[in-house]
Design an enzyme around this catalytic site. Structure first.
Site: not given
Lengths: 337, 337
Positions: B129, B242
């Protein structure tokens, strides 16, 4: 033993209360102790050991006889009130940003540049919290290897923004969990379960004041104007303890175990670096710890003579109140009062 | 329009559910759709548009006729089950770490290196990711200036560690607020109101697997073995999205406004960079946004040809499920199925 008359200005704030706690813990030799805050707190009683101190507001003449005034009430108050202490013959140890970059004001972390206290004009500046933590580790590296460049990323606790900011994180967190509206007052964006890549206001160069404090204060404390430093400062939803990730380019080759040994043998620094046991510095471990915790020390394979490391420290104590009291101790121990 | 037989392996997990949602949102041309999970979920019904899908467990022959199997069930399952899909003649798009660094497996972010899909052996890997988010910004910079070195610091959400990790953050947060005992199961340290400078396990070089994924996957996707990359990956108490802070050394001089314009004109990248209005990417803003959000773009005055920037993205969508579906779309659009 000589005792000193002490004043704490901003005594009811997070840092001010910590200052009083630390003065007591470390048995600083106090004769008279006066506590000041804003008019909202006037007349409140603060207990200090067996004394009951009445909170006063600053007024003309209130610093007569004071040897040291510890300030933590914001830059504006510092600028306004420091001259009164000077006039009364005392020394100001100021936790705000007001005087830090003033050429006539030493900016001090006692373990790093205590000797700079030899030359002051009654005002001494306590550095920014995140700067104090960092230079405690940069100093031994500079002594052994020399420093070339530092890339800083911070993971800073909300307590660095004061008690109201802590309350706001708690209130927003409760609201989030209860699916209620999230209210913002102290932070410009939601801080609960979020990170804010802005601490303090923006400057013309698109860096924040916090980032440029780290850059400029670092150079001043390390007495190295050519040191290359860049910073990204981020507020994260942690209550106490600042985390920092440093990428440090040294001036010479190194052995990584030597660096670990240097930190293990540096006063007020604690090496916590055991990947096999998943041990490294955490922000929650700084609550009752006055040391700078350092770990995750490893070679940066992308650049020669460069390392990565992670540190945490108590932003209210070593990052603020403790460092200020240590400056007072240094002055007392070296007969500078 | 041609329609494809699709399987989702790990369909009940955070990423698996997102895969199904995205297949529907983007109207992927589906003929047959099969959903697989562990025996705990066998027989459960998952609604997909007007279909009611029964969760199956993987068994011999279950992938007959499947064109594409989207995997998000961890490395062990991927290694065990991918051969079954291959044998049945289908293509695996795998979200785990199992095959990413395999020379025979393309590691794909369609906007960055979609053309590498021309050569595969029925297994295609979806990157980590945090790597996906980053290379989306590195690619346009590489094209315009060339890349020399990247220093990465991440501020990663707990959802990257799965649904149980999210639950643990919530439970620990409630326990903290209620002054109850904090229980740890998924994280080795308290994550509520704390940061953990460890994601995944440690390797012999004292980096974590997550950090080395970012280094190695970045080089592979950018097809640049000489690219200098170093990473520090930190879990913070954020649920979704994130954050990453990148310090990027370019191979040539730049104008900072040109870089902003490049990002403003990059597909699936969104420039949010207005310090005067205190606007920059936030993790909470990635919830319903499939773009990579980039901001805080500024000259690094400590090093020539270098910039700092901050990015956020939805780690479950572009960081995982969406990218996997985009790979499937690329294959379909280019008649590779």
């Amino acid at each position: 033993m000589k005792e000193y008359n002490i004043a704490v200005v901003g005594a009811t704030g997070l840092v001010g209360r910590e200052m009083l706690k630390i003065l007591s813990e470390r048995n600083f030799p106090i004769a008279d102790l006066k506590v000041f805050a804003s008019s909202r707190s006037e007349g409140k009683i603060i207990e200090f050991e067996d004394r009951k101190l009445t909170v006063e507001v600053v007024k003309e003449g209130c610093f007569e006889g004071i040897d040291i005034a510890l300030f933590s009430a914001g830059s504006d108050i510092s600028k306004e009130v420091a001259p009164l202490v000077k006039k009364a013959g005392g020394i100001v140890i100021d936790n705000s940003n007001a005087f830090r970059m003033d050429k006539n004001v030493p900016l001090i972390v006692p373990e790093v540049n205590g000797e700079a206290l030899n030359d002051h004009q009654q005002i001494i500046a306590n550095p920014n919290c995140s700067t104090i933590q960092m230079v405690m580790l940069l100093k031994p590296l500079a002594d052994s290897y020399g420093l070339k460049r530092i890339v800083i990323n911070t993971y800073q606790a909300v307590s660095g923004a004061g008690k109201k900011a802590v309350d706001e994180l708690i209130e927003q967190t409760k609201a989030y969990l209860n699916k209620e509206e999230i209210k913002k007052e102290n932070f410009n964006h939601q801080i609960a379960f979020n990170a804010i890549p802005q601490i303090d206001t923006f400057l013309d160069n698109d860096y924040t004041k916090e980032e440029m404090k780290m850059v400029n204060e670092c150079k001043k404390i390390m007495a190295d104007e050519d040191l290359a430093v860049t910073a990204t400062c981020v507020r994260i939803p942690v209550i106490f303890g600042h985390g920092e990730s440093l990428n440090i380019e040294l001036n010479s080759t190194y052995n990584i175990n030597d660096i670990k040994n240097i930190f293990a043998n540096t006063k007020n620094v604690e090496l916590i670096d055991n990947p096999a046991q998943e041990k490294y510095p955490l922000q929650i471990d700084t609550e009752n710890n006055d040391n700078i915790l350092v770990g995750r020390i490893r070679r940066d394979y992308s650049k020669e003579n460069t390392i990565n490391l992670w540190l945490t420290a108590n932003n209210l104590r070593k990052g603020a109140a403790l460092n200020a009291v240590q400056i007072a101790e240094y002055l007392a121990e070296h007969d500078m009062l």
